[in-house]
Design an enzyme around this catalytic site. Structure first.
Site: not given
Ligand code: NAP
Ligand code: G4F
Length: 349
Positions: A129, A131, A153, A157
Site C-alpha cells: 500500500t 500508506e 497499519y 504492511k
Molecule cells: P477490505 O474491503 O477491508 O477487505 C479486507 C478483507 O480482509 C475482507 O474480506 C475482510 O473480511 C478480510 N479480513 C480482515 N481481517 C481478517 C483476518 N483476521 N483474517 C482473514 N481475513 C481478514 O479491503 P480492500 O479495500 O478490499 O483492500 C484489499 C487489500 O488491499 C487489503 O489488504 C488492503 O489493506 C490493501 N489495500 C487497499 C487499498 C485500497 O485503497 N482499497 C490500497 C492499498 C492496499 P471481512 O469482510 O470479514 O471483514
Molecule cells: O478513506 P481513508 O480512511 O483511507 P486511507 O487512510 O488513505 O487508507 C486507505 O487507503 C490506503 C492506501 O493508501 C490503504 F492501504 C488502506 O487500506 C485504505 O484502503 O482516509 C483518507 C483520508 C485520511 O487522510 C483521513 O484522515 O481522509 C481523511 N478523512 C477526513 N475525514 C477521513 C475522514 N477518513 C475517514 N475514514 N473518515 C472521515 O470522516
C-alpha cells in the site's frame, strides 16, 4: 487433451477488491476459491451484488491462525494466490494496533511460511500500500521512494512487504508486491472517506440526512477505480518475473475536493452540509499521496481507465440509486442499512 482451468485463491474475498478480483478471474475462466472469516453474521453482500457468490468455492481462513491457512491452501491447490485479507482501515489501526500488526503484518509471514512448505510453485500477490510512504511527502512517489510509515497499519504492511522480498530472495519463490494507491468504488466500505461522503450525499439529496461530519479535509489522495486496480493485480502475476510495482493514477485531490465534486454532481453545495468533527482526526495522518505509474505502464501495459470525476459520479449515482430503491421498498445486497450512525460511535485516542 482438455486443459484444466487455472485455480486462484483470494484471501479476503468478502472485501471490495476481493469481490471485483473474483469477478475478473471468473470472466477469465479461472476456478475461483475465496476465503472468509467465521463471524456471527455472514458478510457476502458484495459477491451477491456482483451476482457471483454461487460461482466461488468459499473457505474459512483467519490470518492469525496458521492451521486455517494450511487447510485453505491444501484444499484449493492454487496456481495463483492473491493475499488481500487485512485489517485495512488505518483509523482502526490506532485503536487496535496489536491486532492490526498481528493480522496485516505477522499474518503475511504465516502465509509465506505455508507457501514455502506447502505450495512453493504458487504465484503470490501481496496487497502492499501507498500508506507505507507516510507523511511529509511531495511530488510523485515511486518504487524508488523510501517508506516512512505513520500508522500501525502502515507499519504492519511494511513488515509484510519486506517479508515478501526476503522470502522471494531467500527461497526463489514467485512473490510480488503491488504498491496500490487508494482505489474506490460503490463496493468500498462505509468507514472509508469516499464512500462515507457518497453515501451521506445520497441521503442528503433524498431528504434522509441533513449534514456530513468529516475530519481532516485537507488531506489529499491519489484515488483510482477499484475494478481498474484488480486488473493490475492480475497483470502483476502474469508477468514473467516477480516484482514490486506502484499502481496509481499520477493525480491527487483533497478530501474537500472529493466532497465538493460529489455535492456538485448531486446538485448540492457542500458548504451547506459540512461539519468538521475532531473525532475523525487521526493521532498521525498521511496528508499527501500521489503515485508514479510509469513502471506499471511500461512493464504491465496498465493504465487507469476511470478519471477522478467519473469515479465520483459512479459512486454518487450508485448510492443515490440504492437509497431510492430502499425508499421504494426494494431489497438488495447492501451494507448501508446495517452500518451504525457514526454519531453513536466512540473512538478511543
Ligand atoms: P477490505 O474491503 O477491508 O477487505 C479486507 C478483507 O480482509 C475482507 O474480506 C475482510 O473480511 C478480510 N479480513 C480482515 N481481517 C481478517 C483476518 N483476521 N483474517 C482473514 N481475513 C481478514 O479491503 P480492500 O479495500 O478490499 O483492500 C484489499 C487489500 O488491499 C487489503 O489488504 C488492503 O489493506 C490493501 N489495500 C487497499 C487499498 C485500497 O485503497 N482499497 C490500497 C492499498 C492496499 P471481512 O469482510 O470479514 O471483514
Ligand atoms: O478513506 P481513508 O480512511 O483511507 P486511507 O487512510 O488513505 O487508507 C486507505 O487507503 C490506503 C492506501 O493508501 C490503504 F492501504 C488502506 O487500506 C485504505 O484502503 O482516509 C483518507 C483520508 C485520511 O487522510 C483521513 O484522515 O481522509 C481523511 N478523512 C477526513 N475525514 C477521513 C475522514 N477518513 C475517514 N475514514 N473518515 C472521515 O470522516
Amino acid at each position: 487433451m482438455v486443459k484444466s482451468k487455472k485455480r486462484a485463491l483470494i484471501t479476503g474475498i468478502t472485501g471490495q477488491d476481493g469481490a471485483y478480483l473474483a469477478k475478473l478471474l471468473l470472466d477469465k475462466d479461472y476456478e475461483v476459491f475465496g476465503t472468509y472469516r467465521r463471524i456471527s453474521t455472514p458478510n457476502f453482500w458484495r459477491l451477491q451484488y456482483l451476482g457471483i457468490k454461487e460461482k466461488i468455492t468459499i473457505l474459512p481462513l483467519e490470518l492469525s491462525d496458521s492451521s486455517s491457512i494450511i487447510t485453505a491452501i491444501e484444499t484449493s491447490q492454487p496456481d495463483e494466490l492473491y493475499n488481500l485479507a487485512a485489517q485495512s482501515f488505518v483509523g482502526a489501526s490506532f485503536e487496535n494496533p496489536i491486532y492490526t500488526t498481528d493480522v496485516s503484518g505477522l499474518g503475511v509471514v504465516r502465509l509465506l511460511e505455508v507457501v514455502r512448505h506447502h505450495c512453493p510453485q504458487v504465484r503470490l500477490y501481496q496487497a502492499s500500500t501507498s500508506e507505507m510512504y507516510g507523511d511529509n511527502r511531495s511530488g510523485l512517489l515511486s518504487e524508488e521512494t523510501s517508506f516512512i510509515p505513520s500508522s500501525p497499519y502502515a507499519g504492519a504492511k511494511l513488515l509484510a512487504h519486506n517479508s515478501v522480498k526476503i522470502y522471494r530472495e531467500s527461497y526463489n519463490l514467485f512473490l510480488s508486491n503491488g504498491i496500490l494507491f487508494n482505489h474506490e468504488s460503490p463496493l468500498r466500505g462505509l468507514e472509508f472517506v469516499t464512500r462515507k461522503i457518497t453515501n451521506e450525499v445520497a441521503k442528503i439529496k433524498l431528504g434522509l440526512s441533513k449534514s456530513i461530519s468529516l475530519g481532516n479535509i485537507n488531506s489529499s489522495r491519489d484515488w483510482g477505480y477499484a475494478p481498474d486496480y484488480v486488473e493490475a493485480m492480475w497483470r502483476i502475476l502474469q508477468h514473467s518475473e516477480p516484482l514490486d510495482i506502484v499502481v496509481a493514477t499520477n493525480t491527487n485531490y483533497t478530501v474537500e475536493n472529493f466532497l465538493d465534486a460529489a455535492c456538485k454532481h448531486a446538485g448540492l453545495d457542500y458548504k451547506d452540509f459540512l461539519k468538521v468533527n475532531k473525532k475523525f482526526l487521526r493521532p498521525l495522518d498521511v496528508n499527501y499521496l500521489r503515485g508514479d505509474n510509469s513502471k506499471a505502464k511500461d512493464v504491465l501495459g496498465w493504465e487507469p481507465q476511470v478519471t477522478f470525476d467519473n469515479l465520483v459520479k459512479i459512486m454518487v449515482d450508485s448510492d443515490i440509486a440504492r437509497w431510492k430503491a430502499y425508499k421504494e421498498g426494494k431489497h438488495m445486497p447492501w451494507d448501508a442499512l446495517h452500518y451504525p450512525s457514526e454519531n453513536n460511535m466512540i473512538s478511543f485516542k
